[in-house]
Design a protein around this motif. Structure first.
Motif, short mmCIF file in Angstrom:
data_model
loop_
_atom_site.label_atom_id
_atom_site.label_comp_id
_atom_site.label_asym_id
_atom_site.label_seq_id
_atom_site.Cartn_x
_atom_site.Cartn_y
_atom_site.Cartn_z
N ASP A 1 -39.35 54.47 87.96
CA ASP A 1 -40.26 53.88 88.95
C ASP A 1 -41.64 54.54 88.88
O ASP A 1 -42.67 53.87 89.04
CB ASP A 1 -39.69 54.05 90.36
CG ASP A 1 -38.49 53.15 90.61
OD1 ASP A 1 -38.30 52.18 89.85
OD2 ASP A 1 -37.73 53.43 91.56
N ALA A 2 -41.66 55.83 88.62
CA ALA A 2 -42.95 56.53 88.50
C ALA A 2 -43.72 56.03 87.28
O ALA A 2 -44.94 55.89 87.30
CB ALA A 2 -42.71 58.04 88.40
N ALA A 3 -42.99 55.76 86.18
CA ALA A 3 -43.63 55.21 84.99
C ALA A 3 -44.23 53.83 85.29
O ALA A 3 -45.33 53.50 84.82
CB ALA A 3 -42.62 55.11 83.85
N ALA A 4 -43.52 53.04 86.07
CA ALA A 4 -44.04 51.72 86.45
C ALA A 4 -45.30 51.86 87.30
O ALA A 4 -46.25 51.07 87.16
CB ALA A 4 -42.97 50.93 87.20
N ALA A 5 -45.32 52.85 88.18
CA ALA A 5 -46.51 53.08 88.99
C ALA A 5 -47.71 53.47 88.11
O ALA A 5 -48.86 53.10 88.40
CB ALA A 5 -46.23 54.17 90.02
N THR A 6 -47.44 54.20 87.04
CA THR A 6 -48.50 54.56 86.09
C THR A 6 -49.09 53.31 85.44
O THR A 6 -50.31 53.15 85.33
CB THR A 6 -47.94 55.49 85.00
OG1 THR A 6 -47.57 56.73 85.60
CG2 THR A 6 -48.97 55.75 83.92
N VAL A 7 -48.21 52.41 84.99
CA VAL A 7 -48.66 51.18 84.35
C VAL A 7 -49.44 50.32 85.35
O VAL A 7 -50.52 49.79 85.03
CB VAL A 7 -47.46 50.39 83.79
CG1 VAL A 7 -47.88 48.99 83.36
CG2 VAL A 7 -46.85 51.15 82.62
N THR A 8 -48.92 50.18 86.55
CA THR A 8 -49.58 49.36 87.55
C THR A 8 -50.96 49.89 87.89
O THR A 8 -51.94 49.13 88.01
CB THR A 8 -48.73 49.27 88.83
OG1 THR A 8 -47.46 48.68 88.52
CG2 THR A 8 -49.42 48.43 89.90
N SER A 9 -51.08 51.21 88.04
CA SER A 9 -52.38 51.78 88.39
C SER A 9 -53.39 51.59 87.26
O SER A 9 -54.58 51.35 87.51
CB SER A 9 -52.24 53.26 88.74
OG SER A 9 -51.82 54.03 87.61
N LEU A 10 -52.93 51.69 86.00
CA LEU A 10 -53.83 51.46 84.88
C LEU A 10 -54.28 50.00 84.83
O LEU A 10 -55.46 49.71 84.60
CB LEU A 10 -53.15 51.85 83.57
CG LEU A 10 -53.99 51.63 82.29
CD1 LEU A 10 -55.30 52.39 82.37
CD2 LEU A 10 -53.19 52.04 81.06
N ALA A 11 -53.35 49.09 85.05
CA ALA A 11 -53.70 47.67 85.07
C ALA A 11 -54.68 47.37 86.20
O ALA A 11 -55.62 46.58 86.04
CB ALA A 11 -52.44 46.82 85.23
N GLU A 12 -54.48 48.03 87.33
CA GLU A 12 -55.40 47.84 88.46
C GLU A 12 -56.80 48.34 88.12
O GLU A 12 -57.80 47.69 88.45
CB GLU A 12 -54.85 48.57 89.68
CG GLU A 12 -55.62 48.32 90.96
CD GLU A 12 -54.93 48.93 92.16
OE1 GLU A 12 -55.08 48.39 93.27
OE2 GLU A 12 -54.23 49.96 92.00
N GLU A 13 -56.89 49.48 87.46
CA GLU A 13 -58.19 50.01 87.05
C GLU A 13 -58.86 49.06 86.06
O GLU A 13 -60.07 48.79 86.15
CB GLU A 13 -58.02 51.39 86.41
CG GLU A 13 -57.62 52.49 87.39
CD GLU A 13 -57.40 53.82 86.70
OE1 GLU A 13 -57.82 53.96 85.53
OE2 GLU A 13 -56.79 54.72 87.32
N ALA A 14 -58.09 48.56 85.10
CA ALA A 14 -58.65 47.65 84.10
C ALA A 14 -59.13 46.36 84.76
O ALA A 14 -60.21 45.83 84.42
CB ALA A 14 -57.60 47.34 83.04
N ALA A 15 -58.36 45.84 85.71
CA ALA A 15 -58.75 44.61 86.40
C ALA A 15 -60.00 44.82 87.23
O ALA A 15 -60.85 43.93 87.35
CB ALA A 15 -57.60 44.11 87.27
#
Length: 388
Positions: A253-267
């Motif tokens: 779940d922590a790894a998923a949070a990492t991916v989501t936060s990066l996608a949010e920054e990119a967006a």
């Protein structure tokens, strides 16, 4: 419904603008071009290319001309493909698309990058034993996150409407490298565990969320060693959610949070520059947990989700798209990629029926894969289907 064809810059270079864009508008009749701006290594067969039948794409190469000022001081930088020489095919595509009233999308492979992974091993994922996956970049690494944000911003000067973000997540062990060899079967659990990242950045992010990262890593190492030693281990696999007293699930779940936060920054960078960013989820809903793909969270973080509608029948396409609703993703937030080639489509009527299904479900964008890899008859099939 908006329509586009995915293509490589080498298609444009090999055919020239008139022939290339003529095929898009006159044969396929689409309103957009989704051009690869950074792409991974590949060897492909090109059915209608005037210069080659079999060709190679360079590992992790950029098909635009990076702005040196924007990348000053950053460790990770895109390297222009040798194929583009001193030119800038993305600028040519932007010019020609604008003249024809077509939208330009940037098909960007972010983290599956052999070139940068081998150049900067410390930016690649590390398994529980510390072995680096040099064919990709880790979304938790600060240098990688800076690379992603800067790469998004680079596209703005080309008038890009949307960035199709492929590979903006973790990858499993078998994601792909030429001459891979697995002579002793490990079983799906051990293979999944070998694909998890335990680099220092990932462990720190997990620990910050209260996850005992070191304890998880030890448990994962022990299970992998068991699978490597005991040829019957795959017959008695543990449940992933029970490893390390259940802490492995929290680590994932922590790894998923990492991916989501990066996608949010990119967006956010895309929004700042007047672009959209859609997250490409190739596996489909419910299949990307170990890659860090949390669909409900990602749907809130980016401007849309893109998925593959590869299937022989319209009913199967409907099932693929409808499944996203189970994860809180409305079809109105989707872009769907179809293949018009014979392996998926028996004819224009079949493709037209799939497009009608997407329209009925409220999907606003359809794309077709892939310009250089399909016969010209498949391009004609797109045009007939869209007209129908």
């Amino acid at each position: 419904m908006e329509s586009s064809v995915l293509a490589f810059a080498t298609d444009l270079l090999d055919e020239g603008s008139d022939l290339f864009f003529g095929s898009l508008t006159d044969r396929a009749g689409v309103g957009g071009l989704t051009l690869a701006s950074v792409y991974h290594q590949a060897r492909d067969v090109f059915p209608h290319n005037p210069r080659r039948v079999v060709g190679y794409l360079e590992p992790g190469a950029a098909y635009f001309r990076p702005d040196p000022a924007r990348w000053h001081g950053l460790r990770l930088r895109p390297a222009p493909a040798e194929a583009i020489g001193d030119g800038d095919p993305f600028a040519e595509a932007a010019l020609q698309a604008g003249r024809r009233g077509m939208k330009l999308h940037a098909w960007t492979v972010f983290l599956h990058n052999d070139r940068l992974g081998f150049q900067h091993p410390d930016c690649s994922p590390a398994n529980a034993f510390g072995d680096r996956a040099l064919t990709e970049l880790c979304p938790a690494a600060p240098d990688v996150r800076a690379y992603v944000r800067t790469l998004v911003a680079e596209h703005a000067r080309y008038g890009v409407d949307a960035i199709r973000a492929e590979s903006l997540h973790f990858h499993g062990l078998r994601h792909g490298f030429h001459h891979e060899r697995y002579f002793e079967p490990l079983g799906p659990v051990a293979e999944a565990l070998l694909g998890l990242c335990f680099c220092g950045h990932c462990r720190s992010r997990a620990a910050a969320l209260g996850v005992p990262a070191e304890e998880v890593r030890r448990a994962v190492r022990e299970e992998i060693r068991r699978a490597l030693t005991d040829e019957h281990a795959a017959e008695r696999p543990p449940a992933l959610d029970t490893l390390a007293g259940g802490a492995l699930a929290a680590y994932i779940d922590a790894a998923a949070a990492t991916v989501t936060s990066l996608a949010e920054e990119a967006a956010a960078v895309a929004t700042e520059h007047g672009m959209r960013l859609t997250f490409m989820d190739g596996d489909g809903p419910g299949k990307g947990r170990l890659s860090g793909i949390d669909l409900p969270a990602l749907a809130k973080a980016v401007h849309g989700i893109e998925t593959l509608g590869y299937a022989p029948t319209p009913e199967q396409v409907r099932e693929k798209v409808a499944a996203f609703a189970l994860y809180g993703v409305d079809p109105s937030a989707l872009a769907v990629i179809l293949r018009p080639m014979s392996q998926d489509c028996e004819g224009a009527a079949n493709l037209a029926a799939k497009i009608r299904v997407l329209d009925e479900l409220g999907v606003p964008e359809v794309e077709f894969y892939n310009y250089g890899l399909m016969r010209l008859s498949s391009m004609d099939r797109i045009g007939a289907a869209l007209r129908g």
